[in-house]
Design a protein around this motif. Structure first.
Motif, PDB file in Angstrom:
ATOM      1  N   VAL A   9      15.647   0.969  54.492  1.00  0.00           N
ATOM      2  CA  VAL A   9      14.937   2.229  54.291  1.00  0.00           C
ATOM      3  C   VAL A   9      15.144   2.647  52.834  1.00  0.00           C
ATOM      4  N   VAL A  10      14.052   2.993  52.151  1.00  0.00           N
ATOM      5  CA  VAL A  10      14.124   3.411  50.746  1.00  0.00           C
ATOM      6  C   VAL A  10      13.738   4.878  50.651  1.00  0.00           C
ATOM      7  N   GLN A  11      14.599   5.655  50.015  1.00  0.00           N
ATOM      8  CA  GLN A  11      14.333   7.078  49.766  1.00  0.00           C
ATOM      9  C   GLN A  11      14.143   7.246  48.272  1.00  0.00           C
ATOM     10  N   GLY A  12      13.077   7.893  47.869  1.00  0.00           N
ATOM     11  CA  GLY A  12      12.850   8.132  46.454  1.00  0.00           C
ATOM     12  C   GLY A  12      11.549   8.864  46.225  1.00  0.00           C
ATOM     13  N   ARG A  13      11.254   9.060  44.986  1.00  0.00           N
ATOM     14  CA  ARG A  13       9.997   9.728  44.625  1.00  0.00           C
ATOM     15  C   ARG A  13       8.826   8.771  44.825  1.00  0.00           C
ATOM     16  N   LYS A  14       7.723   9.320  45.273  1.00  0.00           N
ATOM     17  CA  LYS A  14       6.522   8.501  45.430  1.00  0.00           C
ATOM     18  C   LYS A  14       6.105   7.917  44.090  1.00  0.00           C
ATOM     19  N   ALA A  15       5.601   6.696  44.138  1.00  0.00           N
ATOM     20  CA  ALA A  15       5.077   6.064  42.929  1.00  0.00           C
ATOM     21  C   ALA A  15       3.910   6.909  42.402  1.00  0.00           C
ATOM     22  N   ASP A  16       3.682   6.848  41.114  1.00  0.00           N
ATOM     23  CA  ASP A  16       2.611   7.650  40.530  1.00  0.00           C
ATOM     24  C   ASP A  16       1.232   7.154  40.991  1.00  0.00           C
ATOM     25  N   ARG A  17       0.247   7.964  40.751  1.00  0.00           N
ATOM     26  CA  ARG A  17      -1.113   7.682  41.219  1.00  0.00           C
ATOM     27  C   ARG A  17      -1.643   6.349  40.688  1.00  0.00           C
ATOM     28  N   GLU A  18      -1.376   6.052  39.405  1.00  0.00           N
ATOM     29  CA  GLU A  18      -1.854   4.795  38.821  1.00  0.00           C
ATOM     30  C   GLU A  18      -1.245   3.590  39.540  1.00  0.00           C
ATOM     31  N   THR A  19       0.064   3.641  39.778  1.00  0.00           N
ATOM     32  CA  THR A  19       0.736   2.547  40.483  1.00  0.00           C
ATOM     33  C   THR A  19       0.195   2.407  41.896  1.00  0.00           C
ATOM     34  N   ARG A  20       0.069   3.521  42.598  1.00  0.00           N
ATOM     35  CA  ARG A  20      -0.430   3.497  43.978  1.00  0.00           C
ATOM     36  C   ARG A  20      -1.862   2.978  44.033  1.00  0.00           C
ATOM     37  N   GLY A  21      -2.611   3.189  42.954  1.00  0.00           N
ATOM     38  CA  GLY A  21      -3.991   2.710  42.907  1.00  0.00           C
ATOM     39  C   GLY A  21      -4.103   1.191  42.904  1.00  0.00           C
ATOM     40  N   HIS A  22      -3.041   0.499  42.522  1.00  0.00           N
ATOM     41  CA  HIS A  22      -3.039  -0.963  42.519  1.00  0.00           C
ATOM     42  C   HIS A  22      -2.695  -1.549  43.893  1.00  0.00           C
ATOM     43  N   LEU A  23      -2.294  -0.699  44.813  1.00  0.00           N
ATOM     44  CA  LEU A  23      -1.846  -1.146  46.128  1.00  0.00           C
ATOM     45  C   LEU A  23      -2.896  -0.853  47.194  1.00  0.00           C
ATOM     46  N   ARG A  24      -2.849  -1.604  48.251  1.00  0.00           N
ATOM     47  CA  ARG A  24      -3.720  -1.351  49.407  1.00  0.00           C
ATOM     48  C   ARG A  24      -2.863  -0.742  50.503  1.00  0.00           C
ATOM     49  N   LEU A  25      -2.643   0.552  50.400  1.00  0.00           N
ATOM     50  CA  LEU A  25      -1.769   1.242  51.342  1.00  0.00           C
ATOM     51  C   LEU A  25      -2.537   1.599  52.612  1.00  0.00           C
ATOM     52  N   ALA A  26      -1.961   1.234  53.732  1.00  0.00           N
ATOM     53  CA  ALA A  26      -2.555   1.562  55.027  1.00  0.00           C
ATOM     54  C   ALA A  26      -2.209   3.013  55.381  1.00  0.00           C
ATOM     55  N   GLU A  27      -2.891   3.538  56.361  1.00  0.00           N
ATOM     56  CA  GLU A  27      -2.628   4.887  56.863  1.00  0.00           C
ATOM     57  C   GLU A  27      -1.145   5.005  57.211  1.00  0.00           C
ATOM     58  N   GLY A  28      -0.496   6.048  56.703  1.00  0.00           N
ATOM     59  CA  GLY A  28       0.915   6.277  56.988  1.00  0.00           C
ATOM     60  C   GLY A  28       1.874   5.562  56.042  1.00  0.00           C
ATOM     61  N   GLU A  29       1.373   4.720  55.144  1.00  0.00           N
ATOM     62  CA  GLU A  29       2.226   4.020  54.191  1.00  0.00           C
ATOM     63  C   GLU A  29       2.266   4.761  52.860  1.00  0.00           C
ATOM     64  N   ASP A  30       3.320   4.506  52.108  1.00  0.00           N
ATOM     65  CA  ASP A  30       3.411   5.016  50.752  1.00  0.00           C
ATOM     66  C   ASP A  30       4.260   4.049  49.946  1.00  0.00           C
TER      67      ASP A  30
END
Length: 71
Positions: free
Chosen positions: A27-48
């Motif tokens: 389990v990883v606890q931390g700040r969410k990745a920034d919008r640019e980084t998250r934009g490179h990922l294919r995050l499913a519903e409920g993922e971050d």
């Protein structure tokens, strides 16, 4: 439930933390990745995504090895 910290700061504020649960998951606890980084990922519903410094990942790997050898 077994919940063991394997990496991160003790103050819980200044850096991500990593924990091992009794069902052998990390389990990883931390700040969410920034919008640019998250934009490179294919995050499913409920993922971050959370960014973790490589030195903390190495710390977690060493602690996980010790933890697995002790069981």
């Amino acid at each position: 439930m077994d919940f063991v910290q394997v990496a991160g700061c003790d103050d819980g504020v200044t850096c991500p933390k990593m924990f091992v649960k009794d069902r052998r998951t990390l389990v990883v606890q931390g700040r969410k990745a920034d919008r640019e980084t998250r934009g490179h990922l294919r995050l499913a519903e409920g993922e971050d995504a959370v960014e973790v410094p490589l030195d903390q990942l190495a710390e977690a790997a060493r602690a996980l090895e010790d933890l697995l050898q002790s069981r």
